[in-house]
Design an enzyme around this catalytic site. Structure first.
Site, mmCIF file in Angstrom:
data_model
loop_
_atom_site.group_PDB
_atom_site.id
_atom_site.type_symbol
_atom_site.label_atom_id
_atom_site.label_comp_id
_atom_site.label_asym_id
_atom_site.label_seq_id
_atom_site.Cartn_x
_atom_site.Cartn_y
_atom_site.Cartn_z
ATOM 1 N N ASP A 46 0.815 -1.216 0.000
ATOM 2 C CA ASP A 46 0.000 0.000 0.000
ATOM 3 C C ASP A 46 0.850 1.269 0.000
ATOM 4 O O ASP A 46 2.083 1.207 0.154
ATOM 5 C CB ASP A 46 -0.961 -0.008 1.208
ATOM 6 C CG ASP A 46 -0.277 -0.384 2.523
ATOM 7 O OD1 ASP A 46 0.967 -0.433 2.555
ATOM 8 O OD2 ASP A 46 -0.980 -0.627 3.507
ATOM 9 N N ASP B 237 -7.230 -2.089 14.508
ATOM 10 C CA ASP B 237 -8.629 -2.452 14.228
ATOM 11 C C ASP B 237 -8.723 -3.746 13.412
ATOM 12 O O ASP B 237 -9.779 -4.076 12.885
ATOM 13 C CB ASP B 237 -9.350 -1.297 13.509
ATOM 14 C CG ASP B 237 -8.724 -0.960 12.146
ATOM 15 O OD1 ASP B 237 -7.751 -1.639 11.743
ATOM 16 O OD2 ASP B 237 -9.197 -0.017 11.485
ATOM 17 N N HIS C 77 -7.053 -4.547 10.600
ATOM 18 C CA HIS C 77 -6.912 -4.468 9.144
ATOM 19 C C HIS C 77 -5.570 -5.015 8.663
ATOM 20 O O HIS C 77 -4.591 -5.012 9.408
ATOM 21 C CB HIS C 77 -7.143 -3.043 8.626
ATOM 22 C CG HIS C 77 -6.065 -2.053 8.919
ATOM 23 N ND1 HIS C 77 -6.312 -0.800 9.409
ATOM 24 C CD2 HIS C 77 -4.720 -2.106 8.770
ATOM 25 C CE1 HIS C 77 -5.183 -0.139 9.535
ATOM 26 N NE2 HIS C 77 -4.202 -0.911 9.164
ATOM 27 N N GLU D 163 -9.625 -1.566 5.490
ATOM 28 C CA GLU D 163 -10.284 -1.168 6.724
ATOM 29 C C GLU D 163 -11.515 -2.035 6.997
ATOM 30 O O GLU D 163 -12.001 -2.716 6.079
ATOM 31 C CB GLU D 163 -10.695 0.307 6.605
ATOM 32 C CG GLU D 163 -9.523 1.268 6.423
ATOM 33 C CD GLU D 163 -8.664 1.434 7.671
ATOM 34 O OE1 GLU D 163 -8.591 0.510 8.494
ATOM 35 O OE2 GLU D 163 -8.045 2.505 7.819
HETATM 36 C C1 GLP Z 1 -0.698 0.692 8.472
HETATM 37 C C2 GLP Z 1 -0.270 -0.189 7.316
HETATM 38 C C3 GLP Z 1 -0.418 -1.664 7.650
HETATM 39 C C4 GLP Z 1 0.269 -1.938 8.980
HETATM 40 C C5 GLP Z 1 -0.376 -1.102 10.071
HETATM 41 C C6 GLP Z 1 0.224 -1.343 11.438
HETATM 42 O O1 GLP Z 1 -2.078 0.799 8.580
HETATM 43 N N1 GLP Z 1 -1.023 0.077 6.147
HETATM 44 O O2 GLP Z 1 0.171 -2.435 6.618
HETATM 45 O O3 GLP Z 1 0.133 -3.308 9.284
HETATM 46 O O4 GLP Z 1 -0.183 0.261 9.721
HETATM 47 O O5 GLP Z 1 1.380 -0.594 11.613
HETATM 48 P P1 GLP Z 1 2.396 -0.774 12.809
HETATM 49 O O6 GLP Z 1 3.210 -1.973 12.471
HETATM 50 O O7 GLP Z 1 3.214 0.472 12.810
HETATM 51 O O8 GLP Z 1 1.576 -0.961 14.030
#
Ligand code: GLP
Length: 260
Positions: free
Chosen positions: A67, A136, A138, A143
């Site tokens: 993404d 959440d 995802h 989402e």
């Molecule tokens: C973002 C990314 C996800 C990732 C999430 C959690 O939303 N798009 O791919 O898994 O953050 O991030 P973190 O690892 O910093 O908690």
């Protein structure tokens, strides 16, 4: 789903890296799906170490990132392009032309998404997709209420995600509202899935993903539909799992398990 619980965050990254290295060693021209966020950093650190100290070779590897934020130029320190370059790509030997990251600045998102999906197919599909999980539940930027058959597309971020990611920006208002993301359906087509999660703030999402119902409300729960999904978590993230003794028992009994 295989669940591997590590004592610490660094150990979680090390065991996840073993799995990535195994895929590359078995298939030097493997196609890897990459994830951003703070969670995969230990995994990337270990892969970089393996490259430097053990000669793990990425020269034939191709990568597709999950993404990207819409509207951030690739030079923005919070863009996923920048993140990947700083934390991984500049330390290993993946040819630049083998690296695909969704564009957050294209003039035609629909056409870009269709092209991105086609590139994945033309490269033979993703052998191993690395994933993190949002608080959440995802995966990528799928989402809650995303379709479990969704494809790469433009997505409006949930307020929870904007709040979670505000820590990386100067002000909450600076967090992009839109992102381009692989869909859950796209992710499920990878041959193997590897998800990493750490910390107490992920414990509820991790439990819902592994032990809850398969639902678009927790898009990570779609991993239950995949025949080869492995989840690497640390102790803190395992705090709400009901079947934790079973997951540990499976790992303890593994060396003696009948070979197929
Ligand atoms: C973002 C990314 C996800 C990732 C999430 C959690 O939303 N798009 O791919 O898994 O953050 O991030 P973190 O690892 O910093 O908690």
């Amino acid at each position: 789903m295989e669940v591997i619980i590590a004592e610490t965050y660094e150990q979680m990254g090390k065991s996840a890296a073993q799995m990535v290295a195994q895929v590359i060693n078995t298939k030097p021209n493997a196609v890897l799906g990459m994830a951003t966020g703070s969670t995969p950093l230990a995994l990337y650190r270990e892969l970089v170490r393996m490259h430097r100290e053990e000669g793990l070779d990425f020269s034939q590897v191709t990568t597709f990132n999950l993404d990207e934020y819409v509207g951030l130029p690739v030079t923005h320190p919070q863009s996923y392009h920048y993140f990947m370059h700083e934390n991984f790509f500049k330390h290993v030997n993946i040819p630049a032309q083998h690296i695909y990251i969704p564009s957050g600045t294209t003039s035609n998102y629909e056409a870009f998404c269709a092209w991105f999906e086609q590139r994945i197919l033309d490269c033979g599909g993703i052998d191993l997709q690395i994933l993190g999980i949002g608080s959440d539940g995802h995966i990528a930027f799928n989402e809650p209420t995303s379709s479990l058959s969704s494809r790469t597309r433009l997505k409006t971020l949930a307020k929870q995600t904007i709040d979670d990611n505000a820590r990386f920006f100067d002000k909450r208002e600076d967090v992009p509202i839109y992102a381009i993301t692989m869909g859950v359906g796209t992710i499920l087509e990878a041959r193997k899935l590897l998800l990493v999660a750490n910390g107490k703030n992920k414990a509820a999402a991790v439990a819902a993903m592994i032990e809850g119902p398969v639902t678009g409300m927790i898009t990570a729960s779609a991993l239950q539909l995949h025949p080869s999904a492995t989840v690497f978590i640390d102790k803190d993230a395992s705090g709400e799992l009901k079947m934790i003794d079973y997951y540990n028992w499976i790992q303890q009994m593994k060396p003696g398990a009948p070979k197929h």
